[in-house]
Design a protein around this motif. Structure first.
Motif, PDB file in Angstrom:
ATOM      1  N   GLU A  67      30.203  38.766  48.075  1.00 44.91           N
ATOM      2  CA  GLU A  67      31.188  38.961  47.003  1.00 44.91           C
ATOM      3  C   GLU A  67      30.696  39.956  45.949  1.00 44.91           C
ATOM      4  O   GLU A  67      31.482  40.732  45.406  1.00 44.91           O
ATOM      5  CB  GLU A  67      31.538  37.623  46.326  1.00 44.91           C
ATOM      6  CG  GLU A  67      32.272  36.645  47.205  1.00 44.91           C
ATOM      7  CD  GLU A  67      31.363  35.735  48.020  1.00 44.91           C
ATOM      8  OE1 GLU A  67      31.882  34.722  48.528  1.00 44.91           O
ATOM      9  OE2 GLU A  67      30.146  36.012  48.154  1.00 44.91           O
ATOM     10  N   LEU A  70      31.153  43.407  47.321  1.00 48.53           N
ATOM     11  CA  LEU A  70      32.553  43.813  47.193  1.00 48.53           C
ATOM     12  C   LEU A  70      32.857  44.283  45.770  1.00 48.53           C
ATOM     13  O   LEU A  70      33.529  45.303  45.577  1.00 48.53           O
ATOM     14  CB  LEU A  70      33.483  42.654  47.572  1.00 48.53           C
ATOM     15  CG  LEU A  70      33.513  42.277  49.041  1.00 48.53           C
ATOM     16  CD1 LEU A  70      34.181  40.925  49.232  1.00 48.53           C
ATOM     17  CD2 LEU A  70      34.213  43.352  49.862  1.00 48.53           C
ATOM     18  N   GLU A  71      32.356  43.573  44.797  1.00 47.23           N
ATOM     19  CA  GLU A  71      32.578  43.955  43.399  1.00 47.23           C
ATOM     20  C   GLU A  71      32.012  45.348  43.123  1.00 47.23           C
ATOM     21  O   GLU A  71      32.667  46.190  42.502  1.00 47.23           O
ATOM     22  CB  GLU A  71      31.935  42.920  42.473  1.00 47.23           C
ATOM     23  CG  GLU A  71      32.115  43.216  41.011  1.00 47.23           C
ATOM     24  CD  GLU A  71      31.428  42.178  40.136  1.00 47.23           C
ATOM     25  OE1 GLU A  71      30.847  42.590  39.109  1.00 47.23           O
ATOM     26  OE2 GLU A  71      31.471  40.988  40.469  1.00 47.23           O
ATOM     27  N   TRP A  74      34.301  48.045  44.846  1.00 45.44           N
ATOM     28  CA  TRP A  74      35.536  48.338  44.116  1.00 45.44           C
ATOM     29  C   TRP A  74      35.265  49.168  42.871  1.00 45.44           C
ATOM     30  O   TRP A  74      36.062  50.039  42.505  1.00 45.44           O
ATOM     31  CB  TRP A  74      36.264  47.053  43.720  1.00 45.44           C
ATOM     32  CG  TRP A  74      36.818  46.248  44.852  1.00 45.44           C
ATOM     33  CD1 TRP A  74      36.545  44.932  45.113  1.00 45.44           C
ATOM     34  CD2 TRP A  74      37.754  46.656  45.863  1.00 45.44           C
ATOM     35  NE1 TRP A  74      37.246  44.514  46.222  1.00 45.44           N
ATOM     36  CE2 TRP A  74      37.999  45.554  46.696  1.00 45.44           C
ATOM     37  CE3 TRP A  74      38.398  47.869  46.144  1.00 45.44           C
ATOM     38  CZ2 TRP A  74      38.854  45.606  47.793  1.00 45.44           C
ATOM     39  CZ3 TRP A  74      39.255  47.932  47.234  1.00 45.44           C
ATOM     40  CH2 TRP A  74      39.482  46.805  48.043  1.00 45.44           C
ATOM     41  N   LYS A 107      36.804  37.110  52.692  1.00 41.28           N
ATOM     42  CA  LYS A 107      36.330  37.457  51.352  1.00 41.28           C
ATOM     43  C   LYS A 107      36.839  38.838  50.928  1.00 41.28           C
ATOM     44  O   LYS A 107      37.215  39.037  49.765  1.00 41.28           O
ATOM     45  CB  LYS A 107      34.808  37.394  51.298  1.00 41.28           C
ATOM     46  CG  LYS A 107      34.286  35.974  51.373  1.00 41.28           C
ATOM     47  CD  LYS A 107      32.773  35.918  51.423  1.00 41.28           C
ATOM     48  CE  LYS A 107      32.284  34.471  51.486  1.00 41.28           C
ATOM     49  NZ  LYS A 107      30.817  34.383  51.545  1.00 41.28           N
ATOM     50  N   LYS A 110      40.563  38.560  50.099  1.00 43.79           N
ATOM     51  CA  LYS A 110      40.744  37.890  48.806  1.00 43.79           C
ATOM     52  C   LYS A 110      40.410  38.832  47.660  1.00 43.79           C
ATOM     53  O   LYS A 110      41.149  38.908  46.668  1.00 43.79           O
ATOM     54  CB  LYS A 110      39.891  36.624  48.719  1.00 43.79           C
ATOM     55  CG  LYS A 110      40.056  35.907  47.373  1.00 43.79           C
ATOM     56  CD  LYS A 110      39.173  34.693  47.262  1.00 43.79           C
ATOM     57  CE  LYS A 110      39.343  33.924  45.981  1.00 43.79           C
ATOM     58  NZ  LYS A 110      39.633  34.665  44.775  1.00 43.79           N
ATOM     59  N   SER A 111      39.331  39.576  47.792  1.00 42.64           N
ATOM     60  CA  SER A 111      38.953  40.480  46.703  1.00 42.64           C
ATOM     61  C   SER A 111      40.002  41.576  46.519  1.00 42.64           C
ATOM     62  O   SER A 111      40.312  41.959  45.379  1.00 42.64           O
ATOM     63  CB  SER A 111      37.558  41.074  46.931  1.00 42.64           C
ATOM     64  OG  SER A 111      37.562  42.022  47.974  1.00 42.64           O
ATOM     65  N   LYS A 112      40.565  42.061  47.604  1.00 45.30           N
ATOM     66  CA  LYS A 112      41.626  43.074  47.520  1.00 45.30           C
ATOM     67  C   LYS A 112      42.866  42.478  46.861  1.00 45.30           C
ATOM     68  O   LYS A 112      43.465  43.097  45.964  1.00 45.30           O
ATOM     69  CB  LYS A 112      41.959  43.607  48.909  1.00 45.30           C
ATOM     70  CG  LYS A 112      43.052  44.654  48.926  1.00 45.30           C
ATOM     71  CD  LYS A 112      43.303  45.177  50.340  1.00 45.30           C
ATOM     72  CE  LYS A 112      44.467  46.152  50.379  1.00 45.30           C
ATOM     73  NZ  LYS A 112      44.658  46.698  51.747  1.00 45.30           N
ATOM     74  N   ASP A 114      42.987  39.937  44.831  1.00 46.07           N
ATOM     75  CA  ASP A 114      42.672  39.683  43.423  1.00 46.07           C
ATOM     76  C   ASP A 114      42.757  40.968  42.607  1.00 46.07           C
ATOM     77  O   ASP A 114      43.263  40.953  41.477  1.00 46.07           O
ATOM     78  CB  ASP A 114      41.278  39.072  43.275  1.00 46.07           C
ATOM     79  CG  ASP A 114      41.196  37.633  43.758  1.00 46.07           C
ATOM     80  OD1 ASP A 114      42.254  37.009  44.022  1.00 46.07           O
ATOM     81  OD2 ASP A 114      40.048  37.132  43.887  1.00 46.07           O
TER      82      ASP A 114
END
Length: 174
Positions: A67, A70-71, A74, A107, A110-112, A114
């Motif tokens: 996670e 991913l942060e 982005w 994951k 979900k991050s996309k 969010d």
């Protein structure tokens, strides 16, 4: 150890953001997602091989969770641009998350979702989430480019518009 693979435009600019954290063992520039075996930089830049410029990260998820990767991803791209990144245009510079497991896929999705729900950007996130495929390391001169050629790297990072975009859109999160 696990692998994570991200395409965020020019791979030179995608190594440094991941390269200095405990739990990240290695960040390699390369090519993935295409139909040509062992492509060269020139072939990939022709936009005829189907490959993305990407980075593949070897990491320990117990120390540095997916996670968090991913942060960082982005925060180092324009997720709404569907035809490249900054002044680099074409399919080889498009953004994508290449997942290596169902857990990574969930994951990433979900991050996309969010990020879209946050309304941080006026248009929807264009970044694709697709299964990982063969990853081909780029030529040696592309590896750790920001360390080997810091002046050129910094000029490129600023001149391409990436640095200003990140500062404008993500500066509040850093």
């Amino acid at each position: 150890m696990e692998k994570a693979t991200f395409a965020g435009g020019c791979f030179w600019c995608m190594v440094k953001p991941f390269d200095s954290y405990d739990g990240i063992e290695q960040v390699i520039s390369g090519y993935t997602g295409g139909h040509v075996e062992n492509p060269t930089y020139e072939q990939v830049c022709s936009n005829e091989t189907g490959h993305y410029e990407a980075v593949q990260i070897t990491f320990n998820p117990d120390i540095f969770p997916y996670e968090k990767l991913l942060e960082i991803f982005w925060m180092n791209i324009d997720p709404t641009d569907d035809n490249g990144q900054f002044f680099d245009r074409g399919t080889s510079y498009q953004t994508a998350i290449f997942y290596h497991s169902d857990e990574q896929r969930v994951k990433a999705e979900k991050s996309k979702a969010d990020l879209d729900a946050s309304k941080k950007f006026p248009t929807k996130v264009a970044t694709k989430i697709i299964p990982a495929s063969e990853f081909y390391p780029a030529e040696a001169y592309h590896q750790d480019y920001y360390k080997k050629n810091p002046t050129h790297y910094n000029r490129y990072n600023v001149g391409s518009g990436r640095a200003a975009f990140i500062e404008k859109n993500w500066g509040d999160l850093k």
